[in-house]
Scaffold this active site. Structure first.
Site, mmCIF file in Angstrom:
data_model
loop_
_atom_site.group_PDB
_atom_site.id
_atom_site.type_symbol
_atom_site.label_atom_id
_atom_site.label_comp_id
_atom_site.label_asym_id
_atom_site.label_seq_id
_atom_site.Cartn_x
_atom_site.Cartn_y
_atom_site.Cartn_z
ATOM 1 C CG HIS A 70 24.176 53.710 33.076
ATOM 2 N ND1 HIS A 70 23.334 53.249 34.253
ATOM 3 C CD2 HIS A 70 25.191 54.494 33.798
ATOM 4 C CE1 HIS A 70 23.921 53.611 35.331
ATOM 5 N NE2 HIS A 70 25.006 54.580 35.229
ATOM 6 N N GLY A 73 25.468 54.379 43.078
ATOM 7 C CA GLY A 73 24.406 55.326 43.817
ATOM 8 C C GLY A 73 24.389 54.591 45.133
ATOM 9 C CB SER A 111 30.089 55.106 45.223
ATOM 10 O OG SER A 111 28.596 54.732 45.331
ATOM 11 C CD GLU A 138 29.059 53.263 35.483
ATOM 12 O OE1 GLU A 138 29.533 54.361 36.012
ATOM 13 O OE2 GLU A 138 27.906 53.138 35.077
ATOM 14 C CD GLU A 149 21.167 54.268 36.868
ATOM 15 O OE1 GLU A 149 20.922 55.239 36.184
ATOM 16 O OE2 GLU A 149 21.516 54.433 38.076
ATOM 17 N N GLY A 192 28.113 59.523 38.761
ATOM 18 C CA GLY A 192 26.652 59.829 38.778
ATOM 19 C C GLY A 192 26.563 61.014 39.886
ATOM 20 N N GLY A 193 26.261 60.661 40.961
ATOM 21 C CA GLY A 193 25.845 61.485 42.125
ATOM 22 C C GLY A 193 26.650 62.528 42.176
ATOM 23 C CG ASN A 236 25.072 58.934 33.750
ATOM 24 O OD1 ASN A 236 24.148 59.654 33.336
ATOM 25 N ND2 ASN A 236 24.943 57.810 34.330
ATOM 26 C CD1 TRP A 237 25.533 65.546 35.346
ATOM 27 C CD2 TRP A 237 24.345 67.082 34.205
ATOM 28 N NE1 TRP A 237 26.394 66.800 35.017
ATOM 29 C CE2 TRP A 237 25.648 67.599 34.299
ATOM 30 C CE3 TRP A 237 23.518 67.831 33.443
ATOM 31 C CZ2 TRP A 237 25.944 68.883 33.936
ATOM 32 C CZ3 TRP A 237 23.815 69.099 33.187
ATOM 33 C CH2 TRP A 237 24.978 69.701 33.487
ATOM 34 C CE LYS A 238 23.321 57.476 37.619
ATOM 35 N NZ LYS A 238 23.389 56.629 38.718
#
Ligand code: PEP
Length: 270
Positions: free
Chosen positions: A95, A188, A228, A182, A97, A249-250, A9-11
């Site tokens: 998600h 993150g 993470s 999640e 976010e 993500g990261g 997930n590159w956001k």
């Protein structure tokens, strides 16, 4: 045997040039993923680019959100049909976010300030139904806040979110979904959920799916863990019976971070 899924997930990262470089580096370095499915969740502006960069590879491409209507006066939104027209086949829905479940507030802010995008259980369900009806493969997210975990409510929160996302969805359609657990406090933050605990909650997701649409669908449902995930914890997570992959993500923002995760997913079914 459930096929694992390793989804990035590159956001809100990567313009078209950066997206092309990153997707090409993943494709070049990942090797044969075997039975594992690999998905890149990219910004809407990069969907066409990344579909082009990955077309001769087994990598699938996902949008990070969609709207439930086909077209119309919905400024800034994209539809399932638009996503499909880029060649992408997947979509991430709900998600945290986008639900506004950040788990922390800036000084003086209320929940209303951080719920930027306003996704709720009801809109997540509407988006999921539309994605499936349109032929997109949805990765639908759930997960508790730190405060909910501390109050002993994690199981109930996750189970309620799963029931809500499945509301009115037939068993045949539910079988086309992937669910990502999640925990918001692990996204993150570098704070991964303990693998046994992640497995336990993914088991609750599966049990809830069984209660709503039946054991057969639950047995086949891919349940991902997100929060993470990185090279040094992925093997422990992938070894768990209820965890069928990751939403990342990261660590998906660099090919050298994501490739070991793809390899671990592939190895988990080799
Ligand atoms: C995510 O964005 O869904 C996520 C899990 O992020 P991270 O891997 O950075 O925690």
């Amino acid at each position: 045997m459930r096929k694992p899924v390793m989804a990035g997930n590159w956001k809100m990262n990567c313009d078209n040039e950066e997206a092309c470089k990153l997707a090409c580096a993943v494709v070049a370095g990942m090797g044969d993923p075997g039975a594992a499915e690999v998905v890149l969740g990219v910004p809407a502006t990069a969907l066409t680019t990344v579909v082009g960069c990955t077309e001769k590879s087994p990598v699938g491409v996902a949008a990070q959100n969609m709207f439930w209507e086909e077209s119309g006066a919905y400024t800034g939104e994209i539809s399932a049909k638009m996503i499909l027209s880029t060649g992408a086949q997947w979509v991430i829905i709900g998600h945290s976010e986008r639900r506004g479940r950040f788990g922390k507030l800036e000084a003086g802010w209320t929940d209303a300030h951080v719920a930027y995008f306003g996704d709720s259980d009801v809109t997540v369900n509407a988006k999921t139904k539309k994605a499936i009806a349109s032929g997109l493969k949805p990765i639908v997210c759930c997960g508790e806040l730190l405060s909910e975990r501390q109050a002993g409510k994690a199981d109930a929160v996750v189970s309620a979110q799963v029931k809500a996302m499945l509301d009115g969805i037939s068993a045949a359609d539910a079988a086309k979904m992937v669910i990502a657990y999640e925990p918001v406090w692990a996204i993150g933050t570098g704070e991964v959920c303990d693998a046994d605990e992640a497995d336990r909650i993914c088991g609750i997701v599966r049990q809830t799916v069984a209660e709503v649409v039946g054991q057969d669908v639950a047995d086949g449902m891919r349940v991902l863990y997100g929060g993470s995930v990185k090279a040094d914890n992925v093997e422990g997570l992938m070894a768990k019976p209820n965890i069928d992959g990751g939403l990342v993500g990261g660590a998906s923002l660099k090919a050298e971070g994501f490739i070991p995760l793809i390899k671990a997913a592939a190895a988990s079914v080799a």
